[in-house]
Scaffold this motif. Structure first.
Motif, short mmCIF file in Angstrom:
data_model
loop_
_atom_site.label_atom_id
_atom_site.label_comp_id
_atom_site.label_asym_id
_atom_site.label_seq_id
_atom_site.Cartn_x
_atom_site.Cartn_y
_atom_site.Cartn_z
N PHE A 90 0.83 -1.20 0.00
CA PHE A 90 0.00 0.00 0.00
C PHE A 90 0.87 1.25 0.00
CE2 PHE A 90 -2.05 3.51 2.17
CZ PHE A 90 -3.18 3.63 1.40
N ASP A 91 0.53 2.19 -0.84
CA ASP A 91 1.21 3.47 -0.80
C ASP A 91 0.14 4.54 -0.97
OD1 ASP A 91 3.10 5.35 -0.61
OD2 ASP A 91 4.02 5.00 -2.55
N GLU A 92 0.45 5.74 -0.55
CA GLU A 92 -0.53 6.81 -0.69
C GLU A 92 -0.74 7.11 -2.17
OE1 GLU A 92 -0.83 11.16 1.06
OE2 GLU A 92 -0.03 9.68 2.47
N ILE A 93 -1.98 7.15 -2.60
CA ILE A 93 -2.27 7.43 -4.00
C ILE A 93 -2.12 8.94 -4.22
CG2 ILE A 93 -4.11 7.42 -5.74
CD1 ILE A 93 -5.15 4.91 -3.96
N SER A 95 -2.70 12.63 -5.09
CA SER A 95 -4.04 13.21 -5.13
C SER A 95 -4.37 13.71 -6.53
CB SER A 95 -4.16 14.33 -4.09
OG SER A 95 -3.36 15.40 -4.50
#
Ligand code: PHE
Length: 330
Positions: A90-93, A95
Motif C-alpha cells: 500500500f502506498d498513498e495514491i 491526489s
C-alpha cells in the motif's frame, strides 16, 4: 601459489578480490616479479621457466575470473533483492483533482437538453440595459426591476442579472424555430445562506411558428427534466410573475429530503422551488420583431440544483475553495 589460489576462492567481495589480483599482477606483483627474472635466466632454461610461469599466470587468471563472475552474480542478486518493488504494497495514491460540484451539475443539466435537441447559446456577462431588462418587457423604473438587485457599471452597462438576455440575443441572431439553452454566470447584489453575488443559471427558450408550442409542451419537458435530475419526484406548477412570460409559473418538486413530510429544508411545506418558467410574453416577441410565433421559456439556478442534489447546506461554501468540501466530489 596454492595459498594465493585459496585466498582467491575465499574472497567474499569484488574489492578484496581486486586486492589479491594486484598482489599477483600489479607492478610490484608476484607474477610481474617472476617475469622480471627471465632476463637473468640461462637461455636453455628460459623456455621451461617461461612455460611454467605462463601456466601459473593462466591458473591465477582463471581463478580470478571465475571468482569475479561468481561475486558479480551474487552482487546482482543482492541488488535485485534490495531494489525489488512490492507492487502489492500500500502506498498513498497521489491526489487527483475533481470537477467542481457546480460543473458536475451544469454538465448533467446540459446533457439532458442536448439529448432533447437543444442548441447551446452564449451571451456577454457585461450586458446592456436593453438586453437584460428593456427587451424582456422590463421598462425603466418598472417596479419588477427590484426583483433583481443589479450591479451597474455605468448608465449603460451592467453585470447581467440572469441568463434571459441570451433569449433576446438568440432571437435577434436567428429566425424561428429556436430550441436553445444558455448556461452561464449571472450576478446579483446578494449574500446570505442561499445567495452569492455570482452564481450560475441555465436558461431555456423554445420558439415555433404559429401556435405550435404551448404551456403543455413546457409542462411536459420540465416534468421530464426534473425527474431526470431528481428521480421519482412530484412536480407542481405554481402561478407566479415574470415580466417576460405570461402566464408565468414557478415550479416546485416534492421535497427530496423528507419525502414531503415536512422538514427544515422545505420549510415544512413538503415542496422545493427549483425553476421559473412561462409562456413567452407577446411583448418580448415585439422587441425582436418576431411575428406569428409561440414559445416558452424557463430559467434555473445551477447552485440551487447542486445544493439539493449533494445536500450542501450553505451556498457560499461552493465558492470558498475548501478542499474538505471539494475532495468529496472525486
Ligand atoms: N430570469 C428569471 C430569473 O432569473 C427566470 C426565468 C427565466 C423565468 C425564463 C421565466 C422564464 O429569475
Amino acid at each position: 601459489m596454492d595459498e594465493l589460489i585459496s585466498r582467491i576462492n575465499k574472497a567474499d567481495n569484488l574489492e578484496s578480490l581486486d586486492k589479491i589480483r594486484v598482489e599477483i599482477f600489479g607492478k610490484k606483483g608476484l607474477i610481474t616479479a617472476e617475469f622480471a627474472k627471465l632476463k637473468d635466466i640461462a637461455n636453455e632454461e628460459k623456455k621451461e621457466f617461461a612455460n611454467n610461469l605462463n601456466k601459473k599466470k593462466d591458473a591465477f587468471n582463471n581463478a580470478i575470473s571465475l571468482k569475479k563472475t561468481e561475486l558479480e552474480n551474487l552482487e546482482l542478486l543482492q541488488r535485485m533483492k534490495d531494489e525489488a518493488i512490492d507492487v502489492t504494497m500500500f502506498d498513498e495514491i497521489p491526489s487527483v483533482g475533481a470537477l467542481h460540484p457546480v460543473t458536475i451539475t451544469m454538465d448533467r443539466i446540459i446533457d439532458y437538453f442536448i439529448a432533447q435537441n437543444f442548441s447551446i447559446e452564449n451571451g456577454p456577462l457585461i450586458e446592456d440595459d436593453f438586453h437584460n431588462f428593456e427587451a424582456l418587457n422590463l421598462p425603466k423604473y418598472h417596479p419588477a426591476r427590484d426583483m433583481q438587485d443589479t450591479f451597474y457599471m455605468n448608465d449603460k452597462r451592467l453585470l447581467r442579472t440572469h441568463t434571459s438576455p441570451v433569449q433576446i440575443r438568440t432571437m435577434q441572431n436567428f429566425k424561428p424555430p429556436i430550441r436553445m439553452i444558455a448556461p452561464g454566470a449571472v450576478f446579483r447584489r446578494d449574500f446570505d445562506l442561499t445567495h452569492t453575488p455570482m452564481f450560475h443559471q441555465v436558461e431555456g427558450l423554445v420558439v415555433e411558428e404559429e401556435d405550435k408550442v404551448s404551456f403543455a409542451n413546457l409542462k411536459y419537458i420540465l416534468e421530464d427534466f426534473l425527474r431526470y435530475m431528481f428521480g421519482d419526484v412530484k412536480v407542481r406548477f405554481r402561478p407566479s410573475f415574470f415580466p417576460f412570460t405570461e402566464p408565468s409559473t414557478e415550479v416546485d418538486i416534492s421535497c427530496i429530503f423528507c419525502k414531503s413530510s415536512g422538514c427544515r429544508i422545505c420549510s415544512h411545506t413538503g415542496w422545493l422551488e427549483v425553476l421559473g418558467s412561462g409562456v413567452v410574453d407577446p411583448n418580448v416577441f415585439k422587441f425582436v420583431n418576431y411575428k406569428n410565433v409561440s414559445g416558452y421559456a424557463f430559467g434555473l439556478g445551477v447552485e440551487r440544483f447542486a445544493m439539493l442534489l449533494h445536500g450542501v447546506p450553505d451556498l457560499r461554501s461552493l465558492f470558498e475553495g475548501d478542499l474538505r468540501l471539494l475532495e468529496q466530489f472525486k
